[in-house]
Design a protein around this motif. Structure first.
Motif, PDB file in Angstrom:
ATOM      1  N   THR A 139      28.971  42.841  31.714  1.00  0.00           N
ATOM      2  CA  THR A 139      29.917  42.096  33.039  1.00  0.00           C
ATOM      3  C   THR A 139      29.517  40.886  33.447  1.00  0.00           C
ATOM      4  O   THR A 139      28.303  41.007  33.916  1.00  0.00           O
ATOM      5  N   LEU A 140      31.088  40.405  33.721  1.00  0.00           N
ATOM      6  CA  LEU A 140      29.573  38.766  33.878  1.00  0.00           C
ATOM      7  C   LEU A 140      31.236  38.699  34.994  1.00  0.00           C
ATOM      8  O   LEU A 140      31.960  38.597  35.929  1.00  0.00           O
ATOM      9  N   ARG A 141      30.213  37.315  36.458  1.00  0.00           N
ATOM     10  CA  ARG A 141      30.700  37.277  37.217  1.00  0.00           C
ATOM     11  C   ARG A 141      31.167  35.587  37.374  1.00  0.00           C
ATOM     12  O   ARG A 141      29.700  34.875  36.877  1.00  0.00           O
ATOM     13  N   PHE A 142      32.022  34.663  37.363  1.00  0.00           N
ATOM     14  CA  PHE A 142      31.898  33.400  37.631  1.00  0.00           C
ATOM     15  C   PHE A 142      33.064  32.718  38.761  1.00  0.00           C
ATOM     16  O   PHE A 142      34.354  33.657  38.971  1.00  0.00           O
ATOM     17  N   LYS A 143      32.539  31.755  39.153  1.00  0.00           N
ATOM     18  CA  LYS A 143      33.034  30.826  40.292  1.00  0.00           C
ATOM     19  C   LYS A 143      34.553  29.972  39.829  1.00  0.00           C
ATOM     20  O   LYS A 143      34.024  29.713  38.202  1.00  0.00           O
ATOM     21  N   PHE A 144      36.106  30.016  39.513  1.00  0.00           N
ATOM     22  CA  PHE A 144      37.004  29.673  39.162  1.00  0.00           C
ATOM     23  C   PHE A 144      37.580  29.367  40.047  1.00  0.00           C
ATOM     24  O   PHE A 144      38.111  29.700  41.140  1.00  0.00           O
TER      25      PHE A 144
ATOM     26  N   ALA B  99      37.893  27.605  45.362  1.00  0.00           N
ATOM     27  CA  ALA B  99      37.419  28.548  44.341  1.00  0.00           C
ATOM     28  C   ALA B  99      37.780  30.027  44.258  1.00  0.00           C
ATOM     29  O   ALA B  99      37.256  31.063  46.092  1.00  0.00           O
ATOM     30  N   VAL B 100      37.344  30.851  43.515  1.00  0.00           N
ATOM     31  CA  VAL B 100      37.357  32.734  44.271  1.00  0.00           C
ATOM     32  C   VAL B 100      36.066  32.941  43.120  1.00  0.00           C
ATOM     33  O   VAL B 100      35.410  32.203  42.683  1.00  0.00           O
ATOM     34  N   LEU B 101      35.451  34.615  43.162  1.00  0.00           N
ATOM     35  CA  LEU B 101      34.633  34.653  42.728  1.00  0.00           C
ATOM     36  C   LEU B 101      34.535  35.862  41.974  1.00  0.00           C
ATOM     37  O   LEU B 101      36.046  37.072  42.005  1.00  0.00           O
TER      38      LEU B 101
END
Length: 315
Positions: A239-244, A269-271
């Motif tokens: 389960t990954l989290r990234f700002k985009f 940006a969004v998370l």
């Protein structure tokens, strides 16, 4: 001309959208109207016996018989989209793609075919398949039958560096991704589901060896795997989290399990949080350059950082 050939000719006229009149057919074939009526009765009986989705009806306005579909026919718009998708896939040889397009066009009326052909003419002429050059239609069909029968098979397979190996597998699903067809199969030797590119299968046949069996709970779920696998690289589920900072829809489409859990309007940006297999996720995330910053899990972030350093060292 015998009765069977005459009836086939009438049926073909009906299938291609023509209205047929008894008097005209009688004159064309040099037989009586009563004989044509018998032919139409035979065609009507054939449709019923074969449970075809058609009904032969007389239309007083046009003075003849027409074949009407008893279920919604596929539209010319749908056929055009299917052809466009097939061409974009680049997955079939030129010969197989040509036969596939012609087969799809046969599902609609000649008038609709004439409307579509100019639209696809240029793209069809310049169609360039991927480089393996292997015909796939027969192999994909055979594998699909083995999947339905839960049949253990033996394949001769060419690996990435042209090494030829033999594998005994239980095929469980066929998936198309990024230009290639893959068969997902359980390999008892490795106690794992593995992905085999269909174009690299050189031979396949059934075996008299003890069959590989899987319980219903153990069977591969191709719908589930499509939500998690990218570039047909399984790896480890995370389960990954990234700002985009890129186009949000592009990230959400790439990761079907993704959700936006926070927004940063000042940064644009969004998370995003998503569940995926790490190897395929890494390939896509690295392709986004400075548009992405992976925040979790820690082990995955460390691995990405190492990979980025290796990339930079090449420059």
């Amino acid at each position: 001309m015998n009765a069977a050939y005459r009836q086939l000719t009438i049926f073909q006229l009906l299938l291609t959208g023509h209205t047929v009149a008894k008097a005209q057919l009688a004159e064309k074939f040099g037989v009586s109207s009563r004989m044509i009526q018998r032919d139409l009765g035979q065609i009507r009986q054939f449709i019923a016996d074969q449970q075809l989705f058609y009904q032969l009806r007389y239309h007083r306005q046009s003075g003849g018989y027409q074949l009407e579909a008893t279920q919604a026919p596929i539209s010319k718009q749908a056929i055009l989209l299917l052809i466009k998708i097939a061409l974009a896939s680049r997955s079939l040889t030129k010969a197989e793609m040509s036969r596939t397009i012609d087969g799809l066009l046969q599902l609609i009326s000649p008038a609709d075919q004439a409307e579509i052909r100019p639209i696809i003419k240029n793209e069809r002429f310049y169609y360039q398949p991927v480089h393996h050059g292997q015909p796939l239609l027969k192999t994909v069909w055979e594998l699909s039958r083995f999947i339905n029968q839960q049949q253990t098979i033996v394949i001769t397979y060419q690996r990435q560096h042209r090494e030829i190996v033999t594998r005994t597998i239980l095929p469980e699903a066929i998936i198309f991704s990024e230009y290639y067809f893959y068969v997902v199969a359980y390999n008892a030797k490795y106690h794992s589901n593995l992905f085999y590119r269909v174009d690299r299968i050189r031979q396949l046949h059934t075996t008299n060896q003890t069959p590989i069996t899987r319980t219903r709970a153990e069977r591969f779920e191709d719908g589930e795997i499509r939500r998690l696998v990218h570039y047909m690289q399984p790896g480890k589920k995370i389960t990954l989290r990234f700002k985009f900072w890129g186009i949000v829809e592009a990230a959400l489409d790439r990761f079907p399990t993704a959700t936006v859990i926070d927004r940063y309007p000042d940064e644009g940006a969004v998370l995003i949080e998503a569940t995926a297999f790490d190897r395929g996720a890494q390939m896509w995330l690295l392709s986004q350059g400075a548009q992405v910053q992976v925040l979790a899990p820690t082990e995955f972030v460390t691995h990405l950082r190492t990979e980025l350093q290796r990339m930079l060292a090449r420059y």
